[in-house]
Scaffold this motif. Structure first.
Motif, PDB file in Angstrom:
ATOM      1  N   LEU A   1      -6.075  64.415  43.708  1.00  0.00           N
ATOM      2  CA  LEU A   1      -7.148  64.432  44.702  1.00  0.00           C
ATOM      3  C   LEU A   1      -6.637  64.557  46.135  1.00  0.00           C
ATOM      4  CD1 LEU A   1      -8.265  62.835  42.090  1.00  0.00           C
ATOM      5  CD2 LEU A   1     -10.113  62.192  43.580  1.00  0.00           C
ATOM      6  N   HIS A   2      -5.326  64.637  46.306  1.00  0.00           N
ATOM      7  CA  HIS A   2      -4.810  64.761  47.672  1.00  0.00           C
ATOM      8  C   HIS A   2      -4.984  66.192  48.170  1.00  0.00           C
ATOM      9  CE1 HIS A   2      -1.957  61.118  46.864  1.00  0.00           C
ATOM     10  NE2 HIS A   2      -3.205  60.751  47.062  1.00  0.00           N
ATOM     11  N   GLY A   3      -5.492  66.311  49.383  1.00  0.00           N
ATOM     12  CA  GLY A   3      -5.709  67.644  49.969  1.00  0.00           C
ATOM     13  C   GLY A   3      -4.679  67.942  51.026  1.00  0.00           C
ATOM     14  N   THR A   4      -3.471  68.240  50.595  1.00  0.00           N
ATOM     15  CA  THR A   4      -2.405  68.494  51.567  1.00  0.00           C
ATOM     16  C   THR A   4      -1.849  69.912  51.469  1.00  0.00           C
ATOM     17  OG1 THR A   4      -0.821  67.559  50.009  1.00  0.00           O
ATOM     18  CG2 THR A   4      -1.666  66.078  51.711  1.00  0.00           C
ATOM     19  N   GLN A   5      -2.429  70.714  50.579  1.00  0.00           N
ATOM     20  CA  GLN A   5      -1.947  72.101  50.457  1.00  0.00           C
ATOM     21  C   GLN A   5      -3.065  73.115  50.602  1.00  0.00           C
ATOM     22  OE1 GLN A   5      -0.858  70.442  46.922  1.00  0.00           O
ATOM     23  NE2 GLN A   5       1.303  71.007  46.969  1.00  0.00           N
ATOM     24  N   ASP A   6      -4.289  72.626  50.718  1.00  0.00           N
ATOM     25  CA  ASP A   6      -5.440  73.530  50.727  1.00  0.00           C
ATOM     26  C   ASP A   6      -5.469  74.448  51.945  1.00  0.00           C
ATOM     27  OD1 ASP A   6      -5.931  70.914  51.924  1.00  0.00           O
ATOM     28  OD2 ASP A   6      -7.922  71.684  52.404  1.00  0.00           O
ATOM     29  N   ILE A   7      -5.023  73.935  53.093  1.00  0.00           N
ATOM     30  CA  ILE A   7      -5.049  74.797  54.292  1.00  0.00           C
ATOM     31  C   ILE A   7      -4.142  76.000  54.070  1.00  0.00           C
ATOM     32  CG2 ILE A   7      -4.411  74.945  56.739  1.00  0.00           C
ATOM     33  CD1 ILE A   7      -5.227  72.018  57.010  1.00  0.00           C
ATOM     34  N   ALA A   8      -2.970  75.714  53.509  1.00  0.00           N
ATOM     35  CA  ALA A   8      -1.997  76.793  53.307  1.00  0.00           C
ATOM     36  C   ALA A   8      -2.564  77.906  52.437  1.00  0.00           C
ATOM     37  CB  ALA A   8      -0.725  76.232  52.676  1.00  0.00           C
ATOM     38  N   ILE A   9      -3.215  77.528  51.352  1.00  0.00           N
ATOM     39  CA  ILE A   9      -3.682  78.600  50.469  1.00  0.00           C
ATOM     40  C   ILE A   9      -4.956  79.249  51.009  1.00  0.00           C
ATOM     41  CG2 ILE A   9      -2.530  77.685  48.417  1.00  0.00           C
ATOM     42  CD1 ILE A   9      -5.327  76.928  47.384  1.00  0.00           C
ATOM     43  N   MET A  10      -5.840  78.442  51.571  1.00  0.00           N
ATOM     44  CA  MET A  10      -7.101  79.027  52.040  1.00  0.00           C
ATOM     45  C   MET A  10      -6.895  79.958  53.226  1.00  0.00           C
ATOM     46  SD  MET A  10      -9.394  78.177  49.934  1.00  0.00           S
ATOM     47  CE  MET A  10     -11.075  78.192  50.538  1.00  0.00           C
ATOM     48  N   ARG A  11      -5.913  79.651  54.065  1.00  0.00           N
ATOM     49  CA  ARG A  11      -5.751  80.527  55.227  1.00  0.00           C
ATOM     50  C   ARG A  11      -5.051  81.840  54.863  1.00  0.00           C
ATOM     51  NH1 ARG A  11      -1.608  80.572  58.901  1.00  0.00           N
ATOM     52  NH2 ARG A  11       0.338  79.644  58.233  1.00  0.00           N
ATOM     53  N   SER A  12      -4.633  81.950  53.612  1.00  0.00           N
ATOM     54  CA  SER A  12      -4.102  83.246  53.171  1.00  0.00           C
ATOM     55  C   SER A  12      -5.233  84.236  52.886  1.00  0.00           C
ATOM     56  CB  SER A  12      -3.226  83.067  51.926  1.00  0.00           C
ATOM     57  OG  SER A  12      -4.035  82.775  50.802  1.00  0.00           O
ATOM     58  N   LEU A  13      -6.476  83.756  52.930  1.00  0.00           N
ATOM     59  CA  LEU A  13      -7.618  84.640  52.669  1.00  0.00           C
ATOM     60  C   LEU A  13      -8.100  85.246  53.987  1.00  0.00           C
ATOM     61  CD1 LEU A  13      -9.454  82.252  50.192  1.00  0.00           C
ATOM     62  CD2 LEU A  13      -8.113  84.288  49.613  1.00  0.00           C
ATOM     63  N   PRO A  14      -8.044  86.566  54.098  1.00  0.00           N
ATOM     64  CA  PRO A  14      -8.324  87.207  55.393  1.00  0.00           C
ATOM     65  C   PRO A  14      -9.729  86.948  55.934  1.00  0.00           C
ATOM     66  CG  PRO A  14      -7.399  88.783  53.823  1.00  0.00           C
ATOM     67  CD  PRO A  14      -7.691  87.535  53.055  1.00  0.00           C
ATOM     68  N   GLU A  15     -10.714  86.847  55.050  1.00  0.00           N
ATOM     69  CA  GLU A  15     -12.112  86.843  55.502  1.00  0.00           C
ATOM     70  C   GLU A  15     -12.619  85.466  55.905  1.00  0.00           C
ATOM     71  OE1 GLU A  15     -11.033  87.898  52.537  1.00  0.00           O
ATOM     72  OE2 GLU A  15     -11.173  90.084  52.671  1.00  0.00           O
ATOM     73  N   ILE A  16     -11.870  84.425  55.581  1.00  0.00           N
ATOM     74  CA  ILE A  16     -12.458  83.079  55.665  1.00  0.00           C
ATOM     75  C   ILE A  16     -12.298  82.428  57.037  1.00  0.00           C
ATOM     76  CG2 ILE A  16     -10.531  81.572  54.981  1.00  0.00           C
ATOM     77  CD1 ILE A  16     -12.701  80.672  52.711  1.00  0.00           C
ATOM     78  N   THR A  17     -13.282  81.622  57.394  1.00  0.00           N
ATOM     79  CA  THR A  17     -13.189  80.772  58.584  1.00  0.00           C
ATOM     80  C   THR A  17     -12.955  79.352  58.098  1.00  0.00           C
ATOM     81  OG1 THR A  17     -14.702  82.191  59.811  1.00  0.00           O
ATOM     82  CG2 THR A  17     -14.432  79.938  60.628  1.00  0.00           C
ATOM     83  N   ILE A  18     -11.954  78.678  58.657  1.00  0.00           N
ATOM     84  CA  ILE A  18     -11.621  77.314  58.203  1.00  0.00           C
ATOM     85  C   ILE A  18     -11.915  76.305  59.310  1.00  0.00           C
ATOM     86  CG2 ILE A  18      -9.823  75.788  57.298  1.00  0.00           C
ATOM     87  CD1 ILE A  18      -8.328  78.255  56.316  1.00  0.00           C
ATOM     88  N   TYR A  19     -12.777  75.353  58.978  1.00  0.00           N
ATOM     89  CA  TYR A  19     -13.117  74.287  59.917  1.00  0.00           C
ATOM     90  C   TYR A  19     -12.539  72.972  59.411  1.00  0.00           C
ATOM     91  CZ  TYR A  19     -16.896  77.528  61.352  1.00  0.00           C
ATOM     92  OH  TYR A  19     -17.630  78.601  61.774  1.00  0.00           O
ATOM     93  N   ASN A  20     -11.884  72.246  60.319  1.00  0.00           N
ATOM     94  CA  ASN A  20     -11.339  70.944  59.959  1.00  0.00           C
ATOM     95  C   ASN A  20     -11.846  69.918  60.968  1.00  0.00           C
ATOM     96  OD1 ASN A  20      -9.729  69.234  58.390  1.00  0.00           O
ATOM     97  ND2 ASN A  20      -8.022  69.393  59.816  1.00  0.00           N
ATOM     98  N   PRO A  21     -13.116  69.521  60.841  1.00  0.00           N
ATOM     99  CA  PRO A  21     -13.713  68.660  61.870  1.00  0.00           C
ATOM    100  C   PRO A  21     -13.014  67.309  61.958  1.00  0.00           C
ATOM    101  CG  PRO A  21     -15.182  68.848  59.972  1.00  0.00           C
ATOM    102  CD  PRO A  21     -14.083  69.842  59.766  1.00  0.00           C
ATOM    103  N   SER A  22     -12.915  66.817  63.181  1.00  0.00           N
ATOM    104  CA  SER A  22     -12.194  65.561  63.418  1.00  0.00           C
ATOM    105  C   SER A  22     -13.110  64.445  63.880  1.00  0.00           C
ATOM    106  CB  SER A  22     -11.104  65.805  64.461  1.00  0.00           C
ATOM    107  OG  SER A  22     -11.663  66.488  65.572  1.00  0.00           O
ATOM    108  N   ASP A  23     -14.379  64.724  64.072  1.00  0.00           N
ATOM    109  CA  ASP A  23     -15.316  63.670  64.439  1.00  0.00           C
ATOM    110  C   ASP A  23     -16.709  64.018  63.918  1.00  0.00           C
ATOM    111  OD1 ASP A  23     -16.230  65.645  66.147  1.00  0.00           O
ATOM    112  OD2 ASP A  23     -16.203  64.399  67.948  1.00  0.00           O
ATOM    113  N   ALA A  24     -17.637  63.078  64.123  1.00  0.00           N
ATOM    114  CA  ALA A  24     -18.986  63.260  63.571  1.00  0.00           C
ATOM    115  C   ALA A  24     -19.702  64.450  64.205  1.00  0.00           C
ATOM    116  CB  ALA A  24     -19.795  61.974  63.777  1.00  0.00           C
ATOM    117  N   VAL A  25     -19.506  64.626  65.508  1.00  0.00           N
ATOM    118  CA  VAL A  25     -20.181  65.736  66.196  1.00  0.00           C
ATOM    119  C   VAL A  25     -19.728  67.081  65.625  1.00  0.00           C
ATOM    120  CG1 VAL A  25     -20.484  66.909  68.413  1.00  0.00           C
ATOM    121  CG2 VAL A  25     -20.487  64.412  68.316  1.00  0.00           C
ATOM    122  N   SER A  26     -18.424  67.239  65.458  1.00  0.00           N
ATOM    123  CA  SER A  26     -17.937  68.528  64.950  1.00  0.00           C
ATOM    124  C   SER A  26     -18.287  68.703  63.471  1.00  0.00           C
ATOM    125  CB  SER A  26     -16.429  68.689  65.196  1.00  0.00           C
ATOM    126  OG  SER A  26     -15.693  67.609  64.688  1.00  0.00           O
ATOM    127  N   ALA A  27     -18.312  67.604  62.712  1.00  0.00           N
ATOM    128  CA  ALA A  27     -18.689  67.716  61.291  1.00  0.00           C
ATOM    129  C   ALA A  27     -20.122  68.208  61.155  1.00  0.00           C
ATOM    130  CB  ALA A  27     -18.521  66.371  60.589  1.00  0.00           C
TER     131      ALA A  27
END
Lengths: 272, 315
Positions: free
Chosen positions: B119-145
């Protein structure tokens, strides 16, 4: 078209596939010939509902050729129907032209193909969308028999019956040959297959995939079902050309000059 | 900046609720992953909710079919499963046809700490950012979430949202920061830190502590990991020493993103990457304990930064 005309059309499609394979220098003839009759029935036999002048019609039936490596048959049908231009058809095998699979840049194609095990889930999503929007279109997909080894196929089969998607139809091109092996009914995937699928909540049907009357009759029956339908089409890989029939090595390959002559002769005799 | 009263998940699901309320064509799919904030949606909009069951590949395939027939689909599950179990379906179907599906993964970093490495999510950024079309959001607070739920909803291309859990300091305050996808938390200095997600709240304390020692460092939160706004590089280009802090594996995460950016811009900025080791942690414990194994606790971070600054003759 009546079944006699459909048979002739199928022979013509096979000839086109042969010529494209030769001119393009590549092609999956064996698995294309096994499903050619069914494809012809779907498109010319009024099984699929679509409008030639409006490929994006919202109420069209959706069809996904999951075994997209049989694309050459689809290209021939699309050219014949005017869905794609003769000029585009001629690009097969050329850099940037038509290739070994299909994608949504082509009119009449619902989803990109090339990765096995996706299409039943995608078609289930389409069938579910139809139910949600109170539309009466059907979602069809044709898969190869070896594709049943994909786990995601079974995930989708369970989903289809759970959601009572009686507008979802899966056709299996049961040519019994995967790339490397013969897959007979004693294989655990195919053991008691019909019973297994009925227990899964599916309407199970069988047909001879090279008998046009039977294809039309059985595919017509899916509309009577209150469950999703799965149709086992018993076929022959390489059907239509004697030296290709039931030969695994014709999964992919280009015939020699002598073989082309024999194949042409055999196929042309089928449409007179 | 104060601490938000709202859990980052609740902020996200409150916005999802509003989206679903206004748009009956919007559907929310889950792989049997529940969330407190989701319950209201399920209760009030049952026709817009599908529990696919524990079948992530099918979840993406069904989402594909629904989207091709005009639905706006969110898919939800634990981030390691939502990205890795069905990566090929996301790559080939969602991204290959540039479909506006929103993949939402909960459990960013070590947030499912004692539940183990699956259940640890420590490699997902690496693989997901290999996809050209995708936008990746990593919100750090409630407002951005909350904001990324709507931004992804309005996009006409694929998105991936990583969700953490808990309450965090308020970081994002205005729409410009949300649109550019990064926030200058402390003004950029010769020495600056870039962090993302959960680690930003840690980096804020770290920067404060360094300031107490007379070392003033800038601090930026990079919330949108892909595409990185061009303004981001313009903002950091005059720093000389840059430190990235993340919870993700050092392979392919924030440090890689920033390193590639510097390299592509022929930058002379020195870069120190701090993150999880290139290792699977088949152990069970608290998030802080897992951080200690990776030298990511606050004292560890301070020591790493100070020792790097000594090495570079800054102090």
């Amino acid at each position: 078209m009546d079944s006699k005309e459909l048979i002739k059309k199928a022979a013509w499609v096979r000839m086109e596939v042969l010529e494209s394979t030769v001119s393009g220098g590549k092609g999956h003839i064996g698995g294309t010939y096994s499903c050619t009759d069914i494809l012809v029935a779907l498109y010319y036999g009024k099984i699929l509902r679509f409008k030639l002048d409006n490929p994006g019609w919202e109420d069209r039936d959706r069809f996904i050729l999951s075994k997209g490596h049989a694309s050459l048959a689809l290209f021939a049908i699309f050219k014949d129907m005017g869905i794609i231009s003769p000029g585009l058809y001629e690009t097969y095998g050329k850099n940037g032209g038509l290739g070994g699979q299909v994608d949504i840049s082509l009119p009449g194609i619902e989803t990109n193909t090339g990765s096995l095990g996706h299409s039943i889930g995608i078609a289930a999503g389409m069938a579910l969308a139809a139910k949600m929007d109170s539309r009466d279109y059907y979602a069809y997909t044709m898969i190869g028999d070896a594709e049943l080894f994909e786990g995601s196929v079974w995930e989708a089969l369970m989903f289809g019956s759970q959601h009572k998607l009686n507008n979802l139809v899966v056709i299996i091109d049961r040519n019994r040959l995967s790339v490397m092996e013969t897959i007979d009914d004693d294989n655990s995937v195919f053991m008691n297959f019909g019973r297994k699928l009925e227990l899964f909540g599916w309407n199970y049907l069988e047909l001879d995939g090279h008998n046009m009357d039977e294809i039309l009759a059985v595919l017509g029956m899916v509309k009577l079902s209150d469950k999703p339908s799965i149709v086992m089409a018993n076929t022959v890989k390489g059907k239509g050309v004697s030296f290709m029939e039931n030969k695994a090595n014709w999964h992919h390959g280009v015939p020699t000059k002598e073989q082309v002559e024999i194949a042409r002769k055999e196929l042309s005799s089928q449409w007179v | 900046m104060g601490i938000s009263k709202t859990d980052i998940r609740d902020a996200f699901f409150d916005e999802i609720y509003e989206i679903g309320k206004a748009d009956k064509n919007m559907l929310f799919l889950t792989d049997d992953m529940d969330a407190f904030g989701l319950k209201k949606f399920v209760r009030d909009f049952p026709d817009q909710f599908i529990n696919i069951g524990v079948a992530e590949q099918n979840q993406i395939n069904v989402a594909t079919g629904l989207t091709l027939c005009g639905k706006k689909v969110f898919v939800f599950g634990i981030c390691s499963f939502m990205t890795m179990r069905c990566f090929e379906q996301i790559k080939f179907n969602i991204c290959g046809m540039n479909l506006p599906v929103v993949v939402v993964g909960i459990g960013a970093g070590f947030s499912f700490d004692s539940d183990g490495p699956a259940l640890h999510g420590t490699q997902d950024i690496a693989i997901m950012r290999s996809l050209p079309e995708i936008t990746i959001y990593n919100p750090s607070d409630a407002v951005s979430a909350s904001a990324v739920a709507r931004m992804a909803y309005e996009k006409n291309s694929p998105s991936y949202i990583r969700l953490d859990k808990g309450v965090y300091p308020v970081i994002y305050e205005n729409s410009f920061e949300l649109q550019s996808g990064f926030k200058i938390i402390r003004p950029v200095q010769r020495i600056s830190i870039v962090s993302t997600g959960y680690m930003t709240s840690v980096a804020m304390v770290l920067a404060e502590g360094l300031a107490g020692r007379g070392i003033n460092v800038g601090l930026l939160d990079l919330m949108r990991l892909k595409p990185v706004d061009p303004l981001f590089y313009e903002t950091i280009r005059n720093t000389e020493l840059l430190i990235t802090i993340e919870e993700n594996s050092l392979v392919g995460g924030l440090g890689s993103i920033v390193g590639e950016l510097l390299s592509d811009n022929d930058s002379d900025i020195k870069l120190k990457r701090i993150g999880s080791q290139d290792k699977q942690f088949v152990v069970y414990g608290t998030r802080n304990w897992l951080h200690s194994l990776n030298n990511l606790t606050l004292p560890d971070l301070e020591e790493t930064v100070l020792s790097w600054l000594r090495k570079t003759h800054e102090i």
